[in-house]
Write a protein that holds these residues in place. Structure first.
Motif, PDB file in Angstrom:
ATOM      1  N   ARG A   1       0.835  -1.217   0.000  1.00  0.00           N
ATOM      2  CA  ARG A   1       0.000   0.000   0.000  1.00  0.00           C
ATOM      3  C   ARG A   1       0.871   1.269   0.000  1.00  0.00           C
ATOM      4  O   ARG A   1       0.534   2.254  -0.661  1.00  0.00           O
ATOM      5  CB  ARG A   1      -0.906   0.012   1.228  1.00  0.00           C
ATOM      6  CG  ARG A   1      -2.097  -0.928   1.099  1.00  0.00           C
ATOM      7  CD  ARG A   1      -2.933  -0.826   2.356  1.00  0.00           C
ATOM      8  NE  ARG A   1      -3.985  -1.820   2.377  1.00  0.00           N
ATOM      9  CZ  ARG A   1      -4.431  -2.391   3.485  1.00  0.00           C
ATOM     10  NH1 ARG A   1      -3.935  -2.076   4.651  1.00  0.00           N
ATOM     11  NH2 ARG A   1      -5.405  -3.281   3.426  1.00  0.00           N
TER      12      ARG A   1
ATOM     13  N   CYS B   1       2.377   1.781  -3.456  1.00  0.00           N
ATOM     14  CA  CYS B   1       1.369   2.182  -4.442  1.00  0.00           C
ATOM     15  C   CYS B   1       0.831   3.597  -4.186  1.00  0.00           C
ATOM     16  O   CYS B   1      -0.002   4.084  -4.952  1.00  0.00           O
ATOM     17  CB  CYS B   1       0.214   1.194  -4.457  1.00  0.00           C
ATOM     18  SG  CYS B   1       0.696  -0.411  -5.075  1.00  0.00           S
ATOM     19  N   GLY B   2       1.267   4.226  -3.103  1.00  0.00           N
ATOM     20  CA  GLY B   2       0.807   5.588  -2.815  1.00  0.00           C
ATOM     21  C   GLY B   2      -0.564   5.629  -2.170  1.00  0.00           C
ATOM     22  O   GLY B   2      -1.184   6.691  -2.094  1.00  0.00           O
ATOM     23  N   LEU B   3      -1.041   4.482  -1.720  1.00  0.00           N
ATOM     24  CA  LEU B   3      -2.350   4.476  -1.068  1.00  0.00           C
ATOM     25  C   LEU B   3      -2.232   5.009   0.356  1.00  0.00           C
ATOM     26  O   LEU B   3      -3.200   5.509   0.922  1.00  0.00           O
ATOM     27  CB  LEU B   3      -2.933   3.051  -1.023  1.00  0.00           C
ATOM     28  CG  LEU B   3      -3.063   2.327  -2.362  1.00  0.00           C
ATOM     29  CD1 LEU B   3      -3.603   0.928  -2.169  1.00  0.00           C
ATOM     30  CD2 LEU B   3      -3.972   3.108  -3.299  1.00  0.00           C
ATOM     31  N   GLN B   4      -1.047   4.867   0.932  1.00  0.00           N
ATOM     32  CA  GLN B   4      -0.812   5.357   2.285  1.00  0.00           C
ATOM     33  C   GLN B   4       0.586   5.976   2.359  1.00  0.00           C
ATOM     34  O   GLN B   4       1.430   5.689   1.512  1.00  0.00           O
ATOM     35  CB  GLN B   4      -0.935   4.200   3.286  1.00  0.00           C
ATOM     36  CG  GLN B   4      -2.310   3.556   3.254  1.00  0.00           C
ATOM     37  CD  GLN B   4      -2.494   2.444   4.266  1.00  0.00           C
ATOM     38  OE1 GLN B   4      -1.585   2.104   4.997  1.00  0.00           O
ATOM     39  NE2 GLN B   4      -3.693   1.886   4.294  1.00  0.00           N
TER      40      GLN B   4
ATOM     41  N   ARG C   1       5.629   5.984 -10.721  1.00  0.00           N
ATOM     42  CA  ARG C   1       4.487   5.077 -10.509  1.00  0.00           C
ATOM     43  C   ARG C   1       3.802   4.717 -11.821  1.00  0.00           C
ATOM     44  O   ARG C   1       3.138   3.699 -11.913  1.00  0.00           O
ATOM     45  CB  ARG C   1       3.475   5.713  -9.550  1.00  0.00           C
ATOM     46  CG  ARG C   1       3.920   5.663  -8.120  1.00  0.00           C
ATOM     47  CD  ARG C   1       2.766   5.465  -7.151  1.00  0.00           C
ATOM     48  NE  ARG C   1       3.303   5.473  -5.803  1.00  0.00           N
ATOM     49  CZ  ARG C   1       3.415   6.550  -5.033  1.00  0.00           C
ATOM     50  NH1 ARG C   1       2.964   7.707  -5.455  1.00  0.00           N
ATOM     51  NH2 ARG C   1       3.941   6.466  -3.827  1.00  0.00           N
TER      52      ARG C   1
ATOM     53  N   ALA D   1      -0.255  -2.676 -10.318  1.00  0.00           N
ATOM     54  CA  ALA D   1      -0.389  -3.449  -9.075  1.00  0.00           C
ATOM     55  C   ALA D   1      -1.785  -4.025  -8.926  1.00  0.00           C
ATOM     56  O   ALA D   1      -2.764  -3.435  -9.392  1.00  0.00           O
ATOM     57  CB  ALA D   1      -0.065  -2.566  -7.879  1.00  0.00           C
TER      58      ALA D   1
ATOM     59  N   VAL E   1      -3.638  -5.035  -5.633  1.00  0.00           N
ATOM     60  CA  VAL E   1      -3.511  -5.031  -4.173  1.00  0.00           C
ATOM     61  C   VAL E   1      -4.722  -5.754  -3.563  1.00  0.00           C
ATOM     62  O   VAL E   1      -5.845  -5.339  -3.785  1.00  0.00           O
ATOM     63  CB  VAL E   1      -3.432  -3.586  -3.630  1.00  0.00           C
ATOM     64  CG1 VAL E   1      -3.141  -3.584  -2.137  1.00  0.00           C
ATOM     65  CG2 VAL E   1      -2.399  -2.782  -4.371  1.00  0.00           C
TER      66      VAL E   1
END
Lengths: 304, 279
Positions: free
Chosen positions: A48, A51-54, A77, A82, A84
């Motif tokens: 995460r 992937c820049g989600l967090q 990116r 991905a 996830v």
């Protein structure tokens, strides 16, 4: 060695729970990196973050040379895809519409590649069937097709064979190998199904309690896992001297124990040691699998 | 952001719920205008004014936007597709704005879906006057900005809450509660300042005298100012005013309030969404 992804001292804390703790990783270019750890070890948390989600609580990671705090990370990116946890697909759309949507998000000018992409993942005959009516394997493959839109050269797959039937697992493995060999795509595959991972991975990283325990290549792992005789003696120095004289490969890992990587005549070895005043306490034949290596590494009592 | 807008509008075009809302609003518009004309002919023997019943959609648009936004934005989380946008490198502000713009456009299309068929039937049936036209235009503009306020508030909830069902419950329930509050406020504001006290003889019921008595429920002073402010400030209060068709309402001020709410909700939403952990 050229690395696509590296992380140093990466930490992620959720309130009072530390999901990642001074985590580090090095993913070589062109590899299939098996990211191994039990449930809750921090595999998905790390994915995460990448992937820049967090955002990480502390530490940093580098993707294609761009640090996570650099503005250029968004550009890096674009070179990755991905899947996830669950495949990110619109369940109310067909496979083709899902890919068209992803093409629009990426900004690809034409949809001409979509039939080829669908063929690559084996979904060319799904027609107007909506994704909600797909099997789990089909959804996974559509998720990969979406991740492949835009031709990335780094693909992150989080538990890609979870819930798949044996046929689905084989198809997934073949697809990953094909993409790695034909398109030179680097893979980071998180999994706790070790047997499956051992058929694919060229490199491994073992994570436990948010910390990277060990990173090694498949060759190093094969060496560590190969067939051997574990011997316990009263004098380890005498053992090394005798084994050197006999020109036998070995590995010492404690004051009294060593692994011998050869078919030895046990009587000759025991006699040779006895002549120099060294007692053989125990002798066991062993062959380590990835599973037992992992259990030994993480700690048998703790491993799930 | 143009790539995200292109993807979101394509998704909107394929949204079954959106088209259901559009058709529902169109049928609602036609039904209300035709029924009003028939009853005016039947009981008053004249045509109703064009603006009458033309803004009744203001009452339902809040509920529709709440339901639509929670589904449209909630799907991004429930299907996990918001991850595709983030992974590919789109900024969080761009993702938020794209959703906001798409949902706002959907809200405005729903307004037009009521207005256009209602006006298409209303103009030939009721005719149009210059005074009517000016009032109708300002009323429409006010209702459009009010719709933007609704969508901005619902987008704020939808983008911050990662559970589609919770988003739907929170937004629809909030609109419901605000409506009840606004109807209460409106009722209190419309109370007469005085009421007539009638004195009658008990035996034959004949009226002997009447006099005006001050209404204790009538709001005065600061309390009335606060109620008036809330009535004009809250989007649900504006819905009540527009539905009632009060010609003397401060449409410009109401539009400014709505624009302020929409901008503030968008600002707060983007600020919080940037810090949000996405699963």
């Amino acid at each position: 060695m050229e690395y696509i992804l590296t992380a140093e001292s990466l930490s992620k804390q959720y309130r009072h729970f530390k999901a990642l703790d001074s985590f580090s990783i090095h993913v070589p270019k062109g590899s299939i990196y098996g990211f191994v750890g039990k449930n809750g070890a921090g595999k998905t948390t790390f994915i995460r973050l990448i992937c820049g989600l967090q955002e990480p609580t502390s530490g940093s990671y580098t993707l294609y040379g761009a640090k996570n705090t650099d503005p250029g990370i968004t550009k890096s990116r674009r070179r990755m895809g991905a899947v996830v946890e669950t495949p990110s697909i619109y369940l109310d759309m067909t496979a083709e519409d899902n890919l068209k949507e992803q093409y629009r998000i990426i900004g690809l000018p034409s949809f001409d590649d979509i039939p080829e992409l669908l063929r690559l993942v084996g979904l060319e005959n799904t027609g107007k069937k909506k994704a909600k009516n797909f099997s789990l394997g089909m959804k996974q493959r559509l998720g990969i097709a979406i991740a492949l839109a835009g031709s990335p050269d780094f693909l992150i797959l989080d538990e890609p064979v979870n819930g798949l039937d044996p046929q689905g697992i084989i198809e997934m493995r073949e697809l990953i190998l094909k993409l790695n060999q034909e398109r030179q795509i680097t893979f980071l595959i998180s999994s706790h199904i070790l047997d499956e991972l051992s058929r694919l991975a060229t490199h491994y990283g073992f994570i436990d309690s948010g910390h990277m325990v060990k990173e090694l290549s498949a060759r190093e792992l094969d060496a560590a896992c190969r067939k051997c005789i574990r011997v316990q003696v009263s004098d380890i120095q005498t053992l090394t001297r005798v084994l050197d004289e006999m020109d036998i490969e070995y590995n010492i890992f404690s004051d009294t124990m060593a692994d011998i990587f050869a078919r030895v005549n046990v009587s000759s070895l025991t006699l040779a040691l006895a002549e120099q005043g060294c007692d053989v306490i125990s002798l066991t034949e062993r062959e380590e699998s990835l599973e037992s290596f992992y259990v030994n590494l993480i700690g048998g009592g703790k491993a799930s | 952001m143009s790539r995200l807008l292109s993807a979101d509008f394509a998704k909107l075009k394929k949204s079954r719920f959106f088209w259901l809302c559009i058709i529902g609003m169109a049928v609602f518009g036609l039904y209300m205008k035709i029924m009003e004309y028939i009853s005016a002919q039947q009981y008053l023997s004249r045509s109703p004014a064009l603006h009458s019943m033309l803004s009744i959609y203001a009452m339902v648009i809040g509920f529709l936007t709440a339901a639509f936004v929670s589904l449209f934005v909630g799907t991004e989380y429930s299907d996990g597709t918001i991850r595709n946008k983030l992974i590919i490198g789109h900024s969080r502000a761009a993702i938020y704005f794209s959703n906001l713009i798409t949902c706002s456009a959907a809200g405005l299309f729903m307004c037009l879906a009521y207005l256009l068929p209602a006006a298409a039937v209303g103009i030939p049936l009721c005719g149009i006057e210059t005074a009517d036209f000016r009032y109708i235009v300002s009323m429409f503009l006010c209702s459009f900005v009010m719709t933007l306020a609704f969508t901005s508030l619902c987008t704020l909830v939808g983008m911050l809450c990662q559970n589609k069902a919770v988003t739907a419950v929170v937004t629809i329930l909030s609109v419901c509660l605000l409506f009840v509050a606004s109807i209460y406020i409106s009722a209190r504001l419309n109370e007469p300042e005085t009421y007539q006290e009638v004195t009658a003889l008990a035996e034959d019921g004949s009226v002997t005298s009447t006099r005006d008595v001050p209404n204790p429920g009538y709001l005065r002073g600061t309390q009335r100012q606060i109620y008036e402010f809330l009535d004009e400030f809250l989007p649900t209060g504006q819905s009540v005013i527009l539905t009632r068709g009060d010609q003397g309402s401060p449409f410009l001020l109401m539009s400014a309030y709505s624009a302020g709410i929409a901008a503030a909700a968008a600002g707060i939403g983007i600020f919080l969404f940037r810090k949000r952990d996405i699963k």
